[in-house]
Motif scaffolding. Structure first.
Motif, PDB file in Angstrom:
ATOM      1  N   SER A  68      23.579 108.630 -90.227  1.00 46.48           N
ATOM      2  CA  SER A  68      24.845 109.376 -90.304  1.00 46.48           C
ATOM      3  C   SER A  68      24.627 110.882 -90.484  1.00 46.48           C
ATOM      4  O   SER A  68      25.587 111.643 -90.469  1.00 46.48           O
ATOM      5  N   ILE A  69      23.378 111.315 -90.664  1.00 51.10           N
ATOM      6  CA  ILE A  69      23.123 112.750 -90.861  1.00 51.10           C
ATOM      7  C   ILE A  69      23.653 113.608 -89.704  1.00 51.10           C
ATOM      8  O   ILE A  69      24.354 114.592 -89.948  1.00 51.10           O
ATOM      9  N   PRO A  70      23.343 113.271 -88.444  1.00 58.65           N
ATOM     10  CA  PRO A  70      23.757 114.156 -87.343  1.00 58.65           C
ATOM     11  C   PRO A  70      25.259 114.456 -87.321  1.00 58.65           C
ATOM     12  O   PRO A  70      25.671 115.585 -87.082  1.00 58.65           O
ATOM     13  N   GLN A  71      26.054 113.417 -87.594  1.00 60.61           N
ATOM     14  CA  GLN A  71      27.505 113.578 -87.640  1.00 60.61           C
ATOM     15  C   GLN A  71      27.892 114.726 -88.568  1.00 60.61           C
ATOM     16  O   GLN A  71      28.611 115.640 -88.192  1.00 60.61           O
ATOM     17  N   PHE A  72      27.396 114.650 -89.792  1.00 61.05           N
ATOM     18  CA  PHE A  72      27.755 115.662 -90.785  1.00 61.05           C
ATOM     19  C   PHE A  72      27.145 117.016 -90.430  1.00 61.05           C
ATOM     20  O   PHE A  72      27.769 118.049 -90.638  1.00 61.05           O
ATOM     21  N   ALA A  73      25.935 116.997 -89.894  1.00 60.91           N
ATOM     22  CA  ALA A  73      25.281 118.254 -89.536  1.00 60.91           C
ATOM     23  C   ALA A  73      26.068 118.984 -88.455  1.00 60.91           C
ATOM     24  O   ALA A  73      26.283 120.196 -88.528  1.00 60.91           O
ATOM     25  N   ARG A  74      26.539 118.234 -87.464  1.00 58.53           N
ATOM     26  CA  ARG A  74      27.300 118.857 -86.382  1.00 58.53           C
ATOM     27  C   ARG A  74      28.588 119.493 -86.890  1.00 58.53           C
ATOM     28  O   ARG A  74      28.942 120.611 -86.512  1.00 58.53           O
ATOM     29  N   ILE A  75      29.300 118.758 -87.744  1.00 61.58           N
ATOM     30  CA  ILE A  75      30.568 119.281 -88.263  1.00 61.58           C
ATOM     31  C   ILE A  75      30.319 120.541 -89.093  1.00 61.58           C
ATOM     32  O   ILE A  75      30.993 121.558 -88.927  1.00 61.58           O
ATOM     33  N   THR A  76      29.320 120.465 -89.986  1.00 65.27           N
ATOM     34  CA  THR A  76      29.015 121.622 -90.832  1.00 65.27           C
ATOM     35  C   THR A  76      28.640 122.820 -89.966  1.00 65.27           C
ATOM     36  O   THR A  76      29.129 123.929 -90.176  1.00 65.27           O
ATOM     37  N   ARG A  77      27.790 122.574 -88.982  1.00 58.55           N
ATOM     38  CA  ARG A  77      27.333 123.668 -88.134  1.00 58.55           C
ATOM     39  C   ARG A  77      28.503 124.333 -87.405  1.00 58.55           C
ATOM     40  O   ARG A  77      28.613 125.558 -87.373  1.00 58.55           O
ATOM     41  N   SER A  78      29.388 123.506 -86.812  1.00 56.04           N
ATOM     42  CA  SER A  78      30.464 124.124 -86.035  1.00 56.04           C
ATOM     43  C   SER A  78      31.394 124.912 -86.951  1.00 56.04           C
ATOM     44  O   SER A  78      31.903 125.966 -86.572  1.00 56.04           O
ATOM     45  N   GLY A  79      31.589 124.431 -88.183  1.00 53.37           N
ATOM     46  CA  GLY A  79      32.384 125.200 -89.142  1.00 53.37           C
ATOM     47  C   GLY A  79      31.724 126.530 -89.469  1.00 53.37           C
ATOM     48  O   GLY A  79      32.377 127.574 -89.507  1.00 53.37           O
ATOM     49  N   PHE A  80      30.406 126.479 -89.662  1.00 56.39           N
ATOM     50  CA  PHE A  80      29.661 127.705 -89.981  1.00 56.39           C
ATOM     51  C   PHE A  80      29.753 128.709 -88.837  1.00 56.39           C
ATOM     52  O   PHE A  80      29.913 129.901 -89.061  1.00 56.39           O
ATOM     53  N   LEU A  81      29.659 128.204 -87.606  1.00 54.89           N
ATOM     54  CA  LEU A  81      29.727 129.104 -86.459  1.00 54.89           C
ATOM     55  C   LEU A  81      31.079 129.816 -86.385  1.00 54.89           C
ATOM     56  O   LEU A  81      31.167 130.964 -85.969  1.00 54.89           O
ATOM     57  N   GLN A  82      32.128 129.090 -86.807  1.00 59.67           N
ATOM     58  CA  GLN A  82      33.462 129.700 -86.772  1.00 59.67           C
ATOM     59  C   GLN A  82      33.634 130.759 -87.850  1.00 59.67           C
ATOM     60  O   GLN A  82      34.240 131.802 -87.625  1.00 59.67           O
TER      61      GLN A  82
END
Lengths: 270, 313
Positions: free
Chosen positions: A144-158
């Protein structure tokens, strides 16, 4: 009109999750019978007042076993989501904050983990480390790590290009503090949604692994394991096969609805 | 063309990392593989010989290079349990599993798409809530539980097939199809729910677009508008989830095969894991992962050709 439909999801989800959580809490203090208490004379009983959901092939009370199984399901769900959330936030925020080659490498690794379909990654892990509840939780957690990593990353990019981040940097706030205190709170609500959905898939995956005999091992009770045991006595005791499945479905449904409902409240346009 | 190149390079990167992960995970096996094979009474010479033979005296990178080089040539090692090349074992079983997955996919599409159209057509509150509830429940159903229930209903009560038995298609086509049909339905039901959930919304979004009104105003009948205009556009977002669905169907058949005792790769994999037959498990993991990556690539490329507006990201 649309808004009502979605809050409807949210309420149903809350009710189901509360019901299941209630069972988990009660099971710590009370079960109608001891889970391991066998009574060969009373095997394969149909649901009756004495045994509300009947008994299994050893005459053990199915309701009590379902209740204890709920502990296992919630434990696996919580801990695997905890692992996923912790490493997901860590990887996602580093990738999103620093960008460039670090981002590229980390997210490619995440892509590779997601590329393993369904339970395959967990199966590989269990094959190497051996069965049991701890390894199941680790395997599902990593999955389940990738799921959370993707969400966190896209938030950070914004959030990262916004002015207040530059300001924080200019007054000398450390990178770590900017990441955790100034950016991360913006990502919390999509992460909560992902937790709820992730919990649902962890319960389903645990049931699947345990059904295959590769997840939770006896004496730990598990809904998936009950299903695989019940299959041998399908003709004699069909209710034994029906009950654990209903509880697995209910858990998955409840947490999915809850996640759906939360995301709809957060963004009513969706 | 640039799209294809970038896509290919990212896929190759993923492929590489998937093989690295698979290789490393199997390096952390607790216990000594030599001791497991020879027993504790093996003498030093024997141990050294086997260590050389299994190339355990080489550094990790060298062994990875050899392993991947052999894998590219189609040599995934030798199964300990069966004492046969892993690739042969997989290929026989893959015939069964790919058929099962294909039937499940066909069922998902031929039921999911019309169901989405019908439920989208009657756009009122009752149908909306009803569809939403049913698709949510459908998605929550564990396919292996559905399989058990179907074994009871169609196998034991209605006697449509004998639980625990399997007839290959080569032996008797109709019977063979029958033995794959029920597991395929069990895999398909949750996937149908996913398709309906996405496609219904996509259709309803398209129905309100200007071009649909134009199509009506030029005198097309409603089913013509649906098939020629709405569905064509509505299917685009659905294709993105198609790759996921195909991967899920393949992943789902791993468990379903256990429920219906179908001799496919799922059963082989579980057997391999229970017997601690690591070469077999490793070979299968890499094989299945590669197939799924290839399917996803195909879906992506298809998506690109159907809707050229879509650029990378």
């Amino acid at each position: 009109m649309k808004k009502r439909k979605y809050s409807f999801n949210f309420y149903i989800g809350i009710v189901i999750v509360a019901f299941l959580l209630g069972i988990v809490i009660v099971s710590f203090f009370y079960t109608p019978y001891t889970v391991t208490q066998m009574n060969i004379g009373k095997k394969f009983l149909k649901p009756c007042w004495e045994h509300l959901l009947g008994t299994d092939h050893f005459g053990r009370d199915i309701l009590s076993r379902i209740m204890m199984g709920s502990q296992t399901a919630f434990q696996v769900g919580l801990i695997s989501i905890g692992i996923g959330l912790f490493f997901g936030i860590l990887i996602g925020s580093i990738a999103g904050y620093y960008g460039g080659i670090v981002d590229e490498i980390l997210m490619r690794i995440m892509d590779a983990v997601i590329a393993f379909p369904g339970l395959l990654f967990a199966l590989m892990f269990v094959a190497v480390l051996g069965q049991g509840i701890v390894n199941t939780m680790i395997a599902l957690g990593i999955m389940s790590i990738p799921q959370f990593a993707r969400i966190t990353r896209s938030g950070f990019l914004q959030v990262k290009p916004l002015k207040y981040i530059d300001m924080a940097k200019s007054i000398g706030v450390s990178n770590f503090r900017i990441m955790m205190v100034h950016i991360l709170p913006n990502v919390i609500s999509p992460l909560i949604v992902a937790c709820s959905m992730g919990f649902a898939s962890a319960v389903l995956a645990e049931a699947g692994l345990s059904y295959l005999g590769l997840g939770v091992q006896p004496p730990n009770p598990s809904w998936g394991r009950m299903l695989s045991e019940s299959q041998m006595y399908l003709l004699k005791a069909p209710t034994y096969s029906i009950v654990p499945g209903i509880f697995i479905t209910l858990s998955v449904l409840g947490f999915n609805l809850l996640g759906d409902g939360i995301s709809a409240i957060r963004d009513p346009r969706k | 063309m640039r799209y294809l190149l970038r896509k290919m390079s990212s896929v190759i990167m993923t492929l590489f990392l998937v093989t690295v992960i698979t290789f490393i995970v199997f390096e952390i096996i607790p216990g000594d593989p030599i001791a497991a094979k020879l027993g504790i009474e093996a003498d030093k010479v024997q141990i050294e010989a086997l260590r050389k033979e299994l190339q355990l005296d080489q550094p990790l990178i060298v062994r990875y290079k050899d392993w991947i080089g052999n894998a590219l040539k189609g040599d995934l090692g030798i199964s300990i349990r069966f004492d046969e090349p892993v690739i042969n074992l997989i290929q026989i079983r893959m015939m069964v599993t790919s058929r099962l997955a294909l039937i499940a996919l066909v069922i998902t599409i031929i039921i999911g798409v019309p169901l989405s159209i019908i439920t989208a057509k009657y756009d009122n509150k009752g149908i909306g809530i009803g569809t939403s509830i049913f698709s949510q429940i459908g998605m929550a159903l564990p396919s292996f539980w559905l399989g058990i229930l179907m074994t009871y209903l169609f196998g034991l009560v209605l006697k449509q097939f004998i639980p625990g038995r399997y007839v290959p298609m080569e032996q008797n086509f109709v019977q063979g199809l029958n033995y794959l049909l029920y597991p395929a339905i069990a895999i398909a039901i949750p996937k149908i729910a996913v398709v309906v959930r996405y496609l219904r919304n996509a259709i309803m979004d398209q129905t309100n677009q200007d071009y649909v009104r134009t199509a009506y105003s030029k005198g097309l009948r409603s089913h013509q508008v649906m098939v020629r205009h709405i569905l064509r556009n509505a299917l685009i977002p659905v294709i993105t989830i198609m790759g996921m669905i195909i991967a899920d169907i393949l992943g789902g058949s791993l468990i379903i095969e256990q429920v219906f005792t179908i001799p496919g790769i799922g059963r082989l994999l579980i057997m391999g894991i229970s017997n601690r037959d690591f070469p077999l498990v490793q070979g299968m993991v890499i094989y299945i992962a590669l197939i799924v990556i290839a399917i996803n690539l195909l879906v992506d490329i298809m998506y690109h050709f159907i809707d050229p507006r879509i650029k990378l990201n």
